[in-house]
Design a protein around this motif. Structure first.
Motif, PDB file in Angstrom:
ATOM      1  N   SER A 142      -0.579  33.668 -59.405  1.00  0.00           N
ATOM      2  CA  SER A 142      -0.751  32.732 -60.613  1.00  0.00           C
ATOM      3  C   SER A 142      -0.002  32.980 -61.751  1.00  0.00           C
ATOM      4  CB  SER A 142      -2.321  32.909 -61.103  1.00  0.00           C
ATOM      5  OG  SER A 142      -2.611  32.103 -62.195  1.00  0.00           O
ATOM      6  N   GLU A 143       0.228  34.467 -61.963  1.00  0.00           N
ATOM      7  CA  GLU A 143       0.999  34.717 -63.129  1.00  0.00           C
ATOM      8  C   GLU A 143       2.705  34.128 -62.999  1.00  0.00           C
ATOM      9  OE1 GLU A 143       1.186  38.742 -64.159  1.00  0.00           O
ATOM     10  OE2 GLU A 143      -0.901  38.974 -64.762  1.00  0.00           O
ATOM     11  N   SER A 144       2.888  34.194 -61.813  1.00  0.00           N
ATOM     12  CA  SER A 144       4.329  33.747 -61.544  1.00  0.00           C
ATOM     13  C   SER A 144       4.478  32.299 -61.714  1.00  0.00           C
ATOM     14  CB  SER A 144       4.739  34.072 -59.798  1.00  0.00           C
ATOM     15  OG  SER A 144       4.017  33.183 -59.072  1.00  0.00           O
ATOM     16  N   ARG A 145       3.413  31.512 -61.656  1.00  0.00           N
ATOM     17  CA  ARG A 145       3.361  30.181 -61.949  1.00  0.00           C
ATOM     18  C   ARG A 145       3.433  30.009 -63.423  1.00  0.00           C
ATOM     19  NH1 ARG A 145       3.664  25.556 -59.240  1.00  0.00           N
ATOM     20  NH2 ARG A 145       1.603  24.619 -59.949  1.00  0.00           N
ATOM     21  N   LEU A 146       3.023  30.867 -64.220  1.00  0.00           N
ATOM     22  CA  LEU A 146       2.737  30.786 -65.816  1.00  0.00           C
ATOM     23  C   LEU A 146       4.164  31.010 -66.214  1.00  0.00           C
ATOM     24  CD1 LEU A 146      -0.401  33.038 -66.738  1.00  0.00           C
ATOM     25  CD2 LEU A 146      -0.054  30.631 -66.527  1.00  0.00           C
ATOM     26  N   PHE A 147       5.066  31.885 -65.636  1.00  0.00           N
ATOM     27  CA  PHE A 147       6.423  32.177 -66.185  1.00  0.00           C
ATOM     28  C   PHE A 147       7.299  31.028 -65.937  1.00  0.00           C
ATOM     29  CE2 PHE A 147       5.302  36.719 -64.261  1.00  0.00           C
ATOM     30  CZ  PHE A 147       4.644  36.932 -65.527  1.00  0.00           C
ATOM     31  N   VAL A 148       7.094  30.069 -65.231  1.00  0.00           N
ATOM     32  CA  VAL A 148       7.979  29.005 -64.927  1.00  0.00           C
ATOM     33  C   VAL A 148       7.585  27.810 -65.810  1.00  0.00           C
ATOM     34  CG1 VAL A 148       8.959  29.948 -62.881  1.00  0.00           C
ATOM     35  CG2 VAL A 148       7.302  28.285 -62.796  1.00  0.00           C
ATOM     36  N   ARG A 149       6.351  27.870 -66.358  1.00  0.00           N
ATOM     37  CA  ARG A 149       5.980  26.654 -67.124  1.00  0.00           C
ATOM     38  C   ARG A 149       6.009  27.098 -68.699  1.00  0.00           C
ATOM     39  NH1 ARG A 149       0.284  25.682 -64.062  1.00  0.00           N
ATOM     40  NH2 ARG A 149       0.496  27.908 -63.902  1.00  0.00           N
ATOM     41  N   ASP A 150       5.492  26.182 -69.330  1.00  0.00           N
ATOM     42  CA  ASP A 150       5.574  26.243 -70.823  1.00  0.00           C
ATOM     43  C   ASP A 150       4.553  27.230 -71.160  1.00  0.00           C
ATOM     44  OD1 ASP A 150       4.161  25.626 -73.710  1.00  0.00           O
ATOM     45  OD2 ASP A 150       6.272  24.927 -73.695  1.00  0.00           O
ATOM     46  N   TRP A 151       5.180  28.545 -72.068  1.00  0.00           N
ATOM     47  CA  TRP A 151       4.377  29.579 -72.482  1.00  0.00           C
ATOM     48  C   TRP A 151       3.299  29.377 -73.313  1.00  0.00           C
ATOM     49  CZ3 TRP A 151       8.004  34.352 -72.830  1.00  0.00           C
ATOM     50  CH2 TRP A 151       8.784  34.514 -71.505  1.00  0.00           C
ATOM     51  N   GLY A 152       3.122  28.279 -73.856  1.00  0.00           N
ATOM     52  CA  GLY A 152       2.291  27.971 -74.690  1.00  0.00           C
ATOM     53  C   GLY A 152       2.008  28.529 -76.183  1.00  0.00           C
ATOM     54  N   PHE A 153       3.286  29.012 -76.624  1.00  0.00           N
ATOM     55  CA  PHE A 153       3.642  29.460 -77.899  1.00  0.00           C
ATOM     56  C   PHE A 153       5.084  29.310 -78.154  1.00  0.00           C
ATOM     57  CE2 PHE A 153       3.723  33.348 -75.171  1.00  0.00           C
ATOM     58  CZ  PHE A 153       5.046  33.804 -75.568  1.00  0.00           C
ATOM     59  N   ASP A 154       5.237  29.208 -79.417  1.00  0.00           N
ATOM     60  CA  ASP A 154       6.598  29.089 -80.040  1.00  0.00           C
ATOM     61  C   ASP A 154       7.322  30.323 -80.046  1.00  0.00           C
ATOM     62  OD1 ASP A 154       8.974  28.416 -81.153  1.00  0.00           O
ATOM     63  OD2 ASP A 154       8.099  27.367 -83.130  1.00  0.00           O
ATOM     64  N   ILE A 155       8.346  30.760 -79.170  1.00  0.00           N
ATOM     65  CA  ILE A 155       9.046  31.882 -79.073  1.00  0.00           C
ATOM     66  C   ILE A 155       9.633  32.167 -80.622  1.00  0.00           C
ATOM     67  CG2 ILE A 155      10.905  33.201 -78.121  1.00  0.00           C
ATOM     68  CD1 ILE A 155      10.170  32.020 -75.555  1.00  0.00           C
ATOM     69  N   ASP A 156      10.215  30.977 -81.055  1.00  0.00           N
ATOM     70  CA  ASP A 156      11.026  31.151 -82.187  1.00  0.00           C
ATOM     71  C   ASP A 156      10.457  31.711 -83.544  1.00  0.00           C
ATOM     72  OD1 ASP A 156      12.002  28.918 -80.291  1.00  0.00           O
ATOM     73  OD2 ASP A 156      13.793  29.631 -81.699  1.00  0.00           O
ATOM     74  N   ALA A 157       8.954  31.457 -83.190  1.00  0.00           N
ATOM     75  CA  ALA A 157       7.941  31.808 -84.485  1.00  0.00           C
ATOM     76  C   ALA A 157       7.387  33.158 -84.367  1.00  0.00           C
ATOM     77  CB  ALA A 157       6.763  30.743 -84.623  1.00  0.00           C
ATOM     78  N   VAL A 158       7.629  33.815 -83.364  1.00  0.00           N
ATOM     79  CA  VAL A 158       7.285  35.318 -83.003  1.00  0.00           C
ATOM     80  C   VAL A 158       7.839  36.354 -84.361  1.00  0.00           C
ATOM     81  CG1 VAL A 158       6.874  37.178 -81.564  1.00  0.00           C
ATOM     82  CG2 VAL A 158       6.618  34.840 -80.722  1.00  0.00           C
ATOM     83  N   ALA A 159       7.280  36.532 -85.307  1.00  0.00           N
ATOM     84  CA  ALA A 159       7.994  37.052 -86.595  1.00  0.00           C
ATOM     85  C   ALA A 159       7.867  38.819 -86.145  1.00  0.00           C
ATOM     86  CB  ALA A 159       7.354  36.773 -87.735  1.00  0.00           C
ATOM     87  N   THR A 160       7.188  39.368 -85.212  1.00  0.00           N
ATOM     88  CA  THR A 160       6.885  40.652 -85.240  1.00  0.00           C
ATOM     89  C   THR A 160       8.015  41.194 -84.593  1.00  0.00           C
ATOM     90  OG1 THR A 160       4.528  40.005 -84.535  1.00  0.00           O
ATOM     91  CG2 THR A 160       5.334  42.476 -83.954  1.00  0.00           C
TER      92      THR A 160
END
Length: 293
Positions: free
Chosen positions: A220-238
């Motif tokens: 199941s996890e391997s399928r998560l990685f190849v689909r949209d991650w569900g959050f905006d990587i460009d907005a991760v300010a941490t």
């Protein structure tokens, strides 16, 4: 604190709001800076022991949970990276932890980023080692096994499940040296010299614990990685720091470079002589020190 590779007794469990439980081990300093370690795919809480001595000497409390359906954590249907982010925060709440860092190895990388993206008020720093890249990332340098798995994961949940069932079958019948060889071209003796511990048995226990409940969670996890991650990587300010081996064929360095370019506050350290697993050993001191600075 856990000091062996015995998988029978996790250090503890935390009840989640939906009634599930998450199992975890702790390594390092009990009163230190809290960091949640995110294991690989497949993987388990046990590989957190690779950081134990470094965490102890740097005053870091490394909290290593099993993700749903892995090790001794309860499974959940319809896995998502965002769902795990909420589980991680519930774990922190259960342990009385407010602000914490996240450390992700391999398939743990996207999960660690999800926590920072969904709960930025709780996560102060992110460390990613040999991380899996997003679906948009190039796969230049990926090995045949990695390319095949990605292609199958994009197209068929059924075939993905078959591949991981075969791997679980192989893990049960393989020795420590051959299991290390799945993730590195380095000889086992090199790992044990560099870590000054029985690294082979640790990897063996980690993978067997990963499949304690079967192979469904890893598939199941391997399928998560190849689909949209569900959050905006460009907005991760941490602030994010990445360490990646240039010889990594499991998670290609081009994907890590792509991820580092998209993150607003990121620094990538390239390890020219390391591959997927040896990068974990080579970077473990730097990664842990990042949280204790």
């Amino acid at each position: 604190m856990t000091t062996s590779v015995d998988a029978n007794d996790p250090d503890g469990t935390v009840d989640l709001p939906d009634g599930r439980t998450v199992a975890y081990d702790e390594y390092g300093s009990p009163d230190g800076v809290p960091v949640i370690y995110h294991h690989g795919t497949p993987g388990s809480r046990l590989l957190g022991a690779a950081f134990e001595d470094i965490a102890e000497s740097n005053g870091v409390r490394l909290i290593a949970p099993d993700r749903p359906g892995t090790g001794q954590s309860d499974p959940v249907a319809n896995r998502s990276l965002g769902g795990w982010a909420d589980d991680a925060v519930a774990l922190a709440d259960g342990l009385g932890v407010d602000e914490f860092g996240v450390l992700g190895f391999s398939g743990g990388g996207p999960h660690a980023l999800a926590v920072a993206a969904r709960h930025p008020e709780r996560v102060d720093r992110v460390a990613l080692v040999s991380t899996v890249g997003p679906p948009s990332a190039p796969n230049d340098g990926a090995g045949l096994t990695s390319k095949t798995l990605d292609a199958v994961a994009r197209r068929s949940a059924l075939l993905t499940g078959v591949l991981f069932r075969l791997q679980a079958f192989a893990v049960e019948r393989s020795d420590a040296e051959s299991l290390v060889g799945q993730f590195s071209d380095r000889p086992l003796a090199d790992f044990e010299e560099r870590t000054e511990r029985p690294f082979g048995p640790l990897v063996e226990a980690n993978l067997r614990e990963a499949y304690r409940q079967g192979s469904a969670a890893a598939a199941s996890e391997s399928r998560l990685f190849v689909r949209d991650w569900g959050f905006d990587i460009d907005a991760v300010a941490t602030p994010v720091r990445l360490w990646h081996g240039e010889a990594d064929t499991n998670a290609p360095p081009a994907a890590a470079a792509h991820l580092a370019e998209r993150l607003p506050d990121a620094k990538l350290t390239r390890l020219p002589n390391d591959d997927h697993l040896s990068a974990l050993v080579e970077s473990r001191e730097s990664a842990v020190e990042w949280f204790s600075d």
